[in-house]
Design a protein around this motif. Structure first.
Motif, PDB file in Angstrom:
ATOM      1  N   GLY A 214       1.017  -1.232   0.105  1.00 59.80           N
ATOM      2  CA  GLY A 214       0.107   0.099   0.285  1.00 59.80           C
ATOM      3  C   GLY A 214       0.756   1.167  -0.206  1.00 59.80           C
ATOM      4  O   GLY A 214       0.430   2.632  -0.791  1.00 59.80           O
ATOM      5  N   SER A 215       2.108   1.356   0.610  1.00 60.47           N
ATOM      6  CA  SER A 215       3.091   2.335   1.073  1.00 60.47           C
ATOM      7  C   SER A 215       3.427   2.677  -0.900  1.00 60.47           C
ATOM      8  O   SER A 215       3.754   3.712  -0.850  1.00 60.47           O
ATOM      9  N   SER A 216       3.773   1.665  -1.463  1.00 61.59           N
ATOM     10  CA  SER A 216       4.259   1.801  -3.005  1.00 61.59           C
ATOM     11  C   SER A 216       3.452   1.918  -3.738  1.00 61.59           C
ATOM     12  O   SER A 216       4.119   2.565  -4.194  1.00 61.59           O
ATOM     13  N   CYS A 217       1.761   1.743  -3.244  1.00 60.93           N
ATOM     14  CA  CYS A 217       1.405   2.675  -4.229  1.00 60.93           C
ATOM     15  C   CYS A 217       0.743   3.587  -4.084  1.00 60.93           C
ATOM     16  O   CYS A 217       1.268   4.370  -4.889  1.00 60.93           O
ATOM     17  N   GLU A 218       0.615   4.439  -3.173  1.00 62.10           N
ATOM     18  CA  GLU A 218       0.888   5.938  -2.523  1.00 62.10           C
ATOM     19  C   GLU A 218       2.430   6.294  -3.416  1.00 62.10           C
ATOM     20  O   GLU A 218       2.307   7.740  -4.127  1.00 62.10           O
ATOM     21  N   ARG A 219       3.832   6.145  -3.014  1.00 65.73           N
ATOM     22  CA  ARG A 219       4.665   6.903  -3.241  1.00 65.73           C
ATOM     23  C   ARG A 219       4.354   6.528  -4.875  1.00 65.73           C
ATOM     24  O   ARG A 219       4.924   7.317  -5.389  1.00 65.73           O
ATOM     25  N   PHE A 220       4.187   5.466  -5.503  1.00 71.55           N
ATOM     26  CA  PHE A 220       3.924   5.276  -6.988  1.00 71.55           C
ATOM     27  C   PHE A 220       3.154   6.257  -7.642  1.00 71.55           C
ATOM     28  O   PHE A 220       3.746   7.576  -8.941  1.00 71.55           O
ATOM     29  N   PHE A 221       1.930   6.224  -6.750  1.00 72.00           N
ATOM     30  CA  PHE A 221       1.192   7.459  -6.921  1.00 72.00           C
ATOM     31  C   PHE A 221       1.300   8.848  -7.524  1.00 72.00           C
ATOM     32  O   PHE A 221       1.326  10.064  -8.255  1.00 72.00           O
ATOM     33  N   GLN A 222       2.323   9.402  -6.111  1.00 68.70           N
ATOM     34  CA  GLN A 222       3.133  10.311  -6.207  1.00 68.70           C
ATOM     35  C   GLN A 222       4.167  10.890  -7.517  1.00 68.70           C
ATOM     36  O   GLN A 222       4.318  12.134  -7.980  1.00 68.70           O
ATOM     37  N   ILE A 223       4.770   9.521  -7.704  1.00 69.04           N
ATOM     38  CA  ILE A 223       5.554   9.902  -8.751  1.00 69.04           C
ATOM     39  C   ILE A 223       4.743   9.991 -10.687  1.00 69.04           C
ATOM     40  O   ILE A 223       5.523  10.609 -11.059  1.00 69.04           O
TER      41      ILE A 223
END
Length: 534
Positions: A214-223
Motif C-alpha cells: 500500500g505504501s509503495s502504491c502511494e509513492r508510485f502514484f505521487q511519482i
C-alpha cells in the motif's frame, strides 16, 4: 501360493502416502515364484493417490484421525506371479478425496521449475531490505560472519525438510509442516510449539505485505501523478492499503498452489529486480557524507547485549519460507523410483543460489553506502528515498516501487495458501465434500480483508522485526533438526546425531534470547506509531 493386498480407505486429508509395494506371503513353505521386473512408474493423476494406513491418517491441520476401511482384498490367482509388480504399478487407483479437494494437494503435476519459482518468491522479499540495519550494531566482520552462518544453517535445515517429506517405509507424504511436526513431536506438543509461529508466518507476512504494498502504491502514484498537472485527489494511506488488498484478494481466487506458479515466477523476477536495482542505485550514488561504520552500541552492558541479539534476530527474520517447503513439495508426483525430493532439491538449489546473490550485495552494499545513517525502523529502501530521492531518476524510483507492488501481490498468494488450505480443510473434514466455489470465495475474501484490518490497526509491525525473527526462528533452524533425529533415528552419538542435537538445542536457546532481546529493545526504545494511524 497367493498374494494378499492390504487396502485401507483413508477419508482424512492428512499425510499423503507414496507408492510402495510389499510381499504379503511371509513364511511360505513352497519356493517363491520368481518376480518379474516392475514396469516403469506411471504418472499419477492429481486426485489419485495411495492412501495411508488408517492408523497413520492425519488431517490437514495435523489432527489425527482413524478411519475404518477395507481390511483385505485378494489378488486374483492368475495374477499371483505378478502380484507385487502389479500392486506397485496400479496402486494409484485408490482415491483419497479430501487431498484432492484442498488447495495445496489438489494438483500434483509440479516440477523442479515450479519449485524454484515458489521457493524464490517465498524466500526473498521485503524482509531482506532491513538486513543493513543489523550491520549498524554488529559491524562489518561479525555481521558478515553471522549472515553467512545463518544462510548455511537454514539451507541445511531446508535440506532436512525436503528429505523428510516422504517416508516410503510408512507410505506417507507429509504435505504440510504441521503434519510433520505432529509425526515428530506428537499432536499436543506440536500445537504448543509450532502452530503459532507457522500461523503468524502466513498471516503476519500477508499483513506486512499489505502495508509495504500500500505504501509503495502511494509513492508510485505521487511519482506518476505530478501535483502540478494532476487534479486527482490523492488517496489516504488506509485507502491505498485497501486498493492493494482488493487486488490481492482477486488474485487469491486461483484454486491451488500449482495454479499460481506463473504468479510466483513474476514475483521471483520482480523480487530479484528491485533488490538488485536498490543496491546498485545506492552504490552508484556513492557513500553519503559523514558516513561511519562504528557499531552504534551504547548504554549499559545488558542494553548492548540485547542490541546485538536483536540484530541477530533481524538476520533470522530475513530467512523465512521454511513453513512452505513441504507444501511446495506436495505439489509434485512421487514414487519410490522417482521421489519428489529429487526435483524439489534441484529447484531449491537454483533458487537459493539466486537468493544468495541478492541478499549479500543488498546487505553489504546498503551498509557501505549509508553506514550508521540507516534508520533503525526502516532499511535500505527508506534510506534510498531519504538520502538519494532527489538525485535518483524518478523513472527508476517509480520502477522500483512498481516491482515492490507486483512482488507483494505475488508473495501474498503463496503465504496465504496454507491458511486457505486450513480453512477449507475444516469444511471438508466436517462435511465430507469439496468446498463449494462460493464458500471458497467468501473464506479467501474474509482472510484478505482481515489482514487489511490488522495492517490498519497495527501499522508499526516493522518495528518488531527482531522480536518476530526470534519467535519463528525455531521453525527454520531448530525443529527440522529434532524432526530428523526423531523420525530418521540416526545412530546415537554419531556425527549426524550430534550435529542435529547441537543445532536444535542452539536454535531453541537462541530463539529464547532473541525474543527477550526483541522485547527489551521495543520497550526501551519505544515504538513510533499508533493504532489505526497507518
Amino acid at each position: 501360493m497367493g498374494h494378499e493386498v492390504e487396502l485401507e480407505l483413508n477419508s482424512s486429508t492428512g499425510a499423503t502416502p507414496v507408492v510402495k509395494s510389499a510381499d504379503s506371503t511371509p513364511g511360505a513353505s513352497a519356493p517363491r515364484t520368481p518376480r518379474l521386473k516392475a514396469p516403469a512408474p506411471i504418472s499419477i493423476p492429481s486426485p489419485y493417490i495411495v492412501s495411508a494406513p488408517a492408523s497413520q491418517a492425519q488431517t490437514p491441520s495435523g489432527r489425527g484421525s482413524r478411519t475404518p476401511g477395507w481390511s483385505r482384498a485378494m489378488t486374483p490367482r492368475f495374477l499371483t506371479p505378478l502380484g507385487s509388480p502389479i500392486r506397485k504399478a496400479l496402486n494409484f487407483v485408490k482415491l483419497d478425496p479430501q487431498d484432492a479437494w484442498l488447495p495445496i494437494t489438489q494438483s500434483r503435476n509440479g516440477n523442479a521449475y515450479y519449485a524454484a519459482f515458489h521457493t524464490l518468491s517465498s524466500g526473498i522479499g521485503i524482509q531482506a531490505l532491513v538486513l543493513p540495519v543489523a550491520f549498524t550494531y554488529l559491524g562489518w566482520t561479525w555481521a558478515i560472519i553471522l549472515l553467512t552462518l545463518a544462510f548455511i544453517w537454514q539451507l541445511y535445515t531446508l535440506y532436512l525438510l525436503v528429505q523428510l517429506h516422504e517416508d516410503f517405509d510408512k507410505e506417507i507424504r507429509y504435505s504440510r509442516y504441521m503434519q510433520l511436526a505432529n509425526a515428530a513431536f506428537g499432536e499436543k506438543l506440536s500445537k504448543f510449539i509450532a502452530l503459532f509461529p507457522i500461523g503468524y508466518l502466513s498471516m503476519g507476512t500477508c499483513t506486512t505485505l499489505i502495508m509495504i504494498g500500500g505504501s509503495s502504491c502511494e509513492r508510485f502514484f505521487q511519482i506518476v501523478c505530478n501535483p502540478m498537472t494532476c487534479d486527482t485527489t490523492p488517496l489516504t494511506s488506509t485507502e491505498w492499503y485497501l486498493v492493494f488488498t482488493s487486488a490481492a484478494v482477486v488474485l487469491s481466487q486461483l484454486p491451488n498452489l500449482n495454479s499460481i506458479a506463473g504468479i510466483s515466477l513474476i514475483g521471483a523476477v520482480t523480487a530479484v529486480g528491485y533488490c538488485t536495482m536498490i543496491w546498485l542505485t545506492s552504490v552508484a550514488e556513492g557513500r553519503i557524507h559523514g558516513v561511519s561504520y562504528d557499531p552504534t552500541l551504547s548504554g549499559s552492558h545488558i542494553q548492548k547485549i540485547f542490541d546485538i541479539l536483536n540484530s541477530v534476530g533481524i538476520i533470522a527474520f530475513a530467512f523465512r519460507g521454511h513453513n512452505l517447503v513441504l507444501e511446495i513439495q506436495a505439489t509434485m508426483p512421487s514414487s519410490e523410483k522417482q521421489p519428489s525430493r529429487v526435483p524439489m532439491w534441484k529447484g531449491v538449489k537454483v533458487s537459493y543460489t539466486i537468493i544468495l546473490m541478492c541478499l549479500f550485495p543488498l546487505a553489504i552494499g546498503g551498509y557501505w553506502t549509508y553506514g550508521q545513517m540507516i534508520p533503525a525502523n526502516g532499511g535500505i529502501l527508506t534510506s534510498l528515498y531519504l538520502f538519494h530521492g532527489q538525485d535518483t531518476a524518478k523513472g527508476l524510483i517509480g520502477l522500483i516501487n512498481m516491482f515492490v507492488i507486483v512482488n507483494g501481490l505475488s508473495t501474498f498468494q503463496i503465504y496465504a495458501m496454507p491458511m486457505f488450505d486450513d480453512l477449507e480443510s475444516t469444511y471438508t473434514t466436517r462435511c465430507k465434500k469439496p468446498c463449494p466455489w462460493w464458500l471458497r470465495v467468501i473464506l479467501r475474501t474474509l482472510f484478505g480483508y482481515f489482514c487489511f484490518f490488522m495492517a490498519v490497526a497495527v501499522p508499526f509491525q516493522g518495528s518488531f522485526s527482531g522480536l518476530i525473527g526470534g519467535i519463528y526462528l525455531p521453525v527454520t533452524l531448530a525443529y527440522p533438526c529434532f524432526m530428523w533425529v526423531i523420525i530418521k533415528k540416526p545412530k546415537i552419538y554419531s556425527s549426524v546425531w550430534w550435529l542435529n542435537w547441537v543445532l536444535g538445542v542452539l536454535g531453541v536457546c537462541l530463539s529464547v534470547l532473541l525474543v527477550a532481546a526483541g522485547t527489551y529493545v521495543v520497550i526501551h526504545t519505544g515504538v513510533e506509531g499508533s493504532f489505526f494511524k497507518p
